[in-house]
Write a protein that holds these residues in place. Structure first.
Motif, PDB file in Angstrom:
ATOM      1  N   PHE A  66       0.767  -1.343   0.006  1.00  0.00           N
ATOM      2  CA  PHE A  66       0.168   0.217  -0.232  1.00  0.00           C
ATOM      3  C   PHE A  66       0.640   1.149   0.416  1.00  0.00           C
ATOM      4  N   ALA A  67       2.122   1.229   0.992  1.00  0.00           N
ATOM      5  CA  ALA A  67       2.886   2.379   1.150  1.00  0.00           C
ATOM      6  C   ALA A  67       3.388   3.009  -0.508  1.00  0.00           C
ATOM      7  N   GLU A  68       3.905   1.789  -1.179  1.00  0.00           N
ATOM      8  CA  GLU A  68       4.729   1.496  -2.467  1.00  0.00           C
ATOM      9  C   GLU A  68       3.816   1.985  -3.674  1.00  0.00           C
ATOM     10  N   ALA A  69       2.119   1.767  -3.210  1.00  0.00           N
ATOM     11  CA  ALA A  69       1.486   2.462  -4.458  1.00  0.00           C
ATOM     12  C   ALA A  69       1.591   3.336  -4.627  1.00  0.00           C
ATOM     13  N   LEU A  70       1.013   4.119  -2.702  1.00  0.00           N
ATOM     14  CA  LEU A  70       0.777   5.686  -2.390  1.00  0.00           C
ATOM     15  C   LEU A  70       2.009   6.392  -3.122  1.00  0.00           C
ATOM     16  N   ASP A  71       3.466   5.140  -2.542  1.00  0.00           N
ATOM     17  CA  ASP A  71       4.569   6.192  -3.358  1.00  0.00           C
ATOM     18  C   ASP A  71       4.202   6.904  -4.650  1.00  0.00           C
ATOM     19  N   LEU A 110      -8.008   7.802  -2.946  1.00  0.00           N
ATOM     20  CA  LEU A 110      -9.248   6.847  -2.150  1.00  0.00           C
ATOM     21  C   LEU A 110      -8.355   5.385  -1.865  1.00  0.00           C
ATOM     22  N   VAL A 111      -8.404   5.423  -0.609  1.00  0.00           N
ATOM     23  CA  VAL A 111      -7.742   4.001   0.120  1.00  0.00           C
ATOM     24  C   VAL A 111      -8.722   2.637   0.024  1.00  0.00           C
ATOM     25  N   CYS A 112      -8.636   1.636  -0.443  1.00  0.00           N
ATOM     26  CA  CYS A 112      -9.548   0.628  -0.245  1.00  0.00           C
ATOM     27  C   CYS A 112      -9.117   0.386   0.521  1.00  0.00           C
ATOM     28  N   GLY A 113      -9.863  -0.414   2.372  1.00  0.00           N
ATOM     29  CA  GLY A 113      -9.535  -1.522   2.804  1.00  0.00           C
ATOM     30  C   GLY A 113     -10.169  -2.533   3.160  1.00  0.00           C
ATOM     31  N   ARG A 114      -9.938  -3.827   3.160  1.00  0.00           N
ATOM     32  CA  ARG A 114     -11.164  -4.687   3.527  1.00  0.00           C
ATOM     33  C   ARG A 114     -11.384  -4.856   4.332  1.00  0.00           C
ATOM     34  N   TYR A 115     -12.856  -6.149   4.832  1.00  0.00           N
ATOM     35  CA  TYR A 115     -14.102  -5.627   5.969  1.00  0.00           C
ATOM     36  C   TYR A 115     -12.368  -6.723   6.907  1.00  0.00           C
ATOM     37  N   GLU A 116     -12.187  -7.255   6.186  1.00  0.00           N
ATOM     38  CA  GLU A 116     -11.743  -8.547   6.790  1.00  0.00           C
ATOM     39  C   GLU A 116      -9.688  -7.756   7.591  1.00  0.00           C
ATOM     40  N   PHE A 118      -6.845  -4.923   8.184  1.00  0.00           N
ATOM     41  CA  PHE A 118      -5.887  -3.978   7.418  1.00  0.00           C
ATOM     42  C   PHE A 118      -4.800  -3.832   8.376  1.00  0.00           C
ATOM     43  N   ASP A 119      -3.929  -4.215   8.435  1.00  0.00           N
ATOM     44  CA  ASP A 119      -1.931  -3.574   9.009  1.00  0.00           C
ATOM     45  C   ASP A 119      -2.982  -1.972  10.063  1.00  0.00           C
ATOM     46  N   GLU A 120      -2.235  -2.023  10.764  1.00  0.00           N
ATOM     47  CA  GLU A 120      -2.675  -0.968  11.599  1.00  0.00           C
ATOM     48  C   GLU A 120      -2.131   0.809  10.940  1.00  0.00           C
ATOM     49  N   ARG A 121      -0.761   0.048  10.638  1.00  0.00           N
ATOM     50  CA  ARG A 121       0.243   0.938  10.545  1.00  0.00           C
ATOM     51  C   ARG A 121      -0.325   1.375   8.930  1.00  0.00           C
ATOM     52  N   ILE A 122      -1.170   0.870   8.203  1.00  0.00           N
ATOM     53  CA  ILE A 122      -1.884   1.611   6.652  1.00  0.00           C
ATOM     54  C   ILE A 122      -2.943   3.137   7.296  1.00  0.00           C
ATOM     55  N   GLU A 129     -10.687   9.061   7.307  1.00  0.00           N
ATOM     56  CA  GLU A 129     -11.229   7.969   7.012  1.00  0.00           C
ATOM     57  C   GLU A 129     -12.388   8.461   7.332  1.00  0.00           C
ATOM     58  N   VAL A 130     -13.162   7.585   5.625  1.00  0.00           N
ATOM     59  CA  VAL A 130     -14.959   7.423   6.068  1.00  0.00           C
ATOM     60  C   VAL A 130     -15.424   6.447   5.894  1.00  0.00           C
ATOM     61  N   SER A 131     -16.327   6.234   6.339  1.00  0.00           N
ATOM     62  CA  SER A 131     -17.755   4.424   5.966  1.00  0.00           C
ATOM     63  C   SER A 131     -18.717   5.645   5.568  1.00  0.00           C
ATOM     64  N   LEU A 132     -19.555   4.759   4.787  1.00  0.00           N
ATOM     65  CA  LEU A 132     -20.997   4.811   3.494  1.00  0.00           C
ATOM     66  C   LEU A 132     -21.671   4.687   4.969  1.00  0.00           C
ATOM     67  N   GLY A 133     -21.725   3.729   6.278  1.00  0.00           N
ATOM     68  CA  GLY A 133     -22.624   3.667   6.898  1.00  0.00           C
ATOM     69  C   GLY A 133     -22.999   2.212   8.082  1.00  0.00           C
ATOM     70  N   ASP A 134     -23.471   1.955   8.857  1.00  0.00           N
ATOM     71  CA  ASP A 134     -23.290   1.018   9.775  1.00  0.00           C
ATOM     72  C   ASP A 134     -24.219  -0.428   8.499  1.00  0.00           C
ATOM     73  N   PHE A 135     -23.462  -1.183   7.596  1.00  0.00           N
ATOM     74  CA  PHE A 135     -23.407  -2.229   7.167  1.00  0.00           C
ATOM     75  C   PHE A 135     -22.284  -2.597   6.808  1.00  0.00           C
TER      76      PHE A 135
END
Ligand code: JBQ
Length: 243
Positions: A66-71, A110-116, A118-122, A129-135
């Motif tokens: 993720f860091a490399e992609a952002l760089d 926009l960085v897409c996490g996965r519900y499962e 991601f490492d906290e350091r991301i 951080e934003v969320s669309l809602g509670d689902f």
């Protein structure tokens, strides 16, 4: 405006070639670049996740790719600034105010996490951080598409004049009034007479009243926040007095 996405599924963002946002890309009003962290791995299997420290089931996205992609995106942008936003159910609830703020930027990443997980350091790589809602979603991609659409439609030239006016009325914080087109009668349901009367003052009053009625019935929380005129309060009294 430039929209950059870091995602394991860049193909999903091909959907933005459809309709008004496709036109906006052709016209150069918006630019969309989706990159996958997988491209920035070095091992034979292009590994982007690993088992969690401390044990447990499931996999965790590694911070490196993720860091490399952002760089890479920073370099491609020639050092111009961006704002990095992580899509996660733990983020602040995305709202029209976010869309307005994002639409003032030259670039949004926009960085897409996965519900499962991601490492906290991301988290340390992004600005908010934003969320669309509670689902529950499988990942941030559908949320990122919604953020892009809500933001891009506010940019000059993406919508016609007609629709930018519509946005202003919605920005007042009331729900839309009911709309009708032909036929005059559909499966026993008639178009309200007032809309065919040609009386423009009566039509405007009816529409405002129905906006207020809908908001009262469906989103009383919005009504609390809305700035209401004396006439609006009178219309609400009429509605409350109805049987
Ligand atoms: C959120 F933003 C994300 C990212 C991943 C999963 C999610 N699930 C629910 N709501 O919008 C979300």
């Amino acid at each position: 405006m430039r929209f950059e996405i870091v995602t394991l599924f860049p193909e999903l963002f091909d959907a933005l070639r459809t309709g008004l946002l496709g036109k906006a890309q052709d016209a150069g009003t918006i630019d969309v670049e989706a990159v996958t962290p997988r491209e920035f791995t070095t091992d034979r299997h292009r590994t982007v996740d690993d088992s969690p420290y401390g044990g447990g089931s499931g996999m965790v996205l590694m911070p490196g790719p993720f860091a490399e992609a952002l760089d890479h995106l920073d370099e491609a942008r020639g050092g111009n600034p961006t704002r990095r936003v992580l899509l996660t159910p733990q983020g602040a609830r995305f709202s029209q105010a976010h869309a307005r703020r994002f639409s003032e930027l030259e670039s949004l990443t926009l960085v897409c996490g996965r519900y499962e997980g991601f490492d906290e350091r991301i988290r340390g790589l992004v600005d908010e951080e934003v969320s669309l809602g509670d689902f529950v979603l499988l990942g941030g991609e559908a949320a990122a598409l919604a953020v892009i659409e809500a933001t891009a439609r506010l940019l000059p030239g993406v919508l016609g004049n007609e629709q930018s006016a519509t946005d202003e009325s919605h920005a007042e914080g009331l729900l839309e009034y009911p709309q009708y087109t032909r036929p005059e009668e559909f499966r026993g349901e008639k178009v309200p007479d007032v809309l065919r009367s040609g009386n423009h003052a009566a039509i405007a009053r009816w529409r405002r009243k129905e906006s207020l009625r809908r908001t009262l019935e469906r989103r009383p929380d919005l009504l609390e926040a809305a700035e209401l005129s004396k006439e609006d309060r009178e219309l609400l009294e009429e509605i409350r007095a109805e049987p």
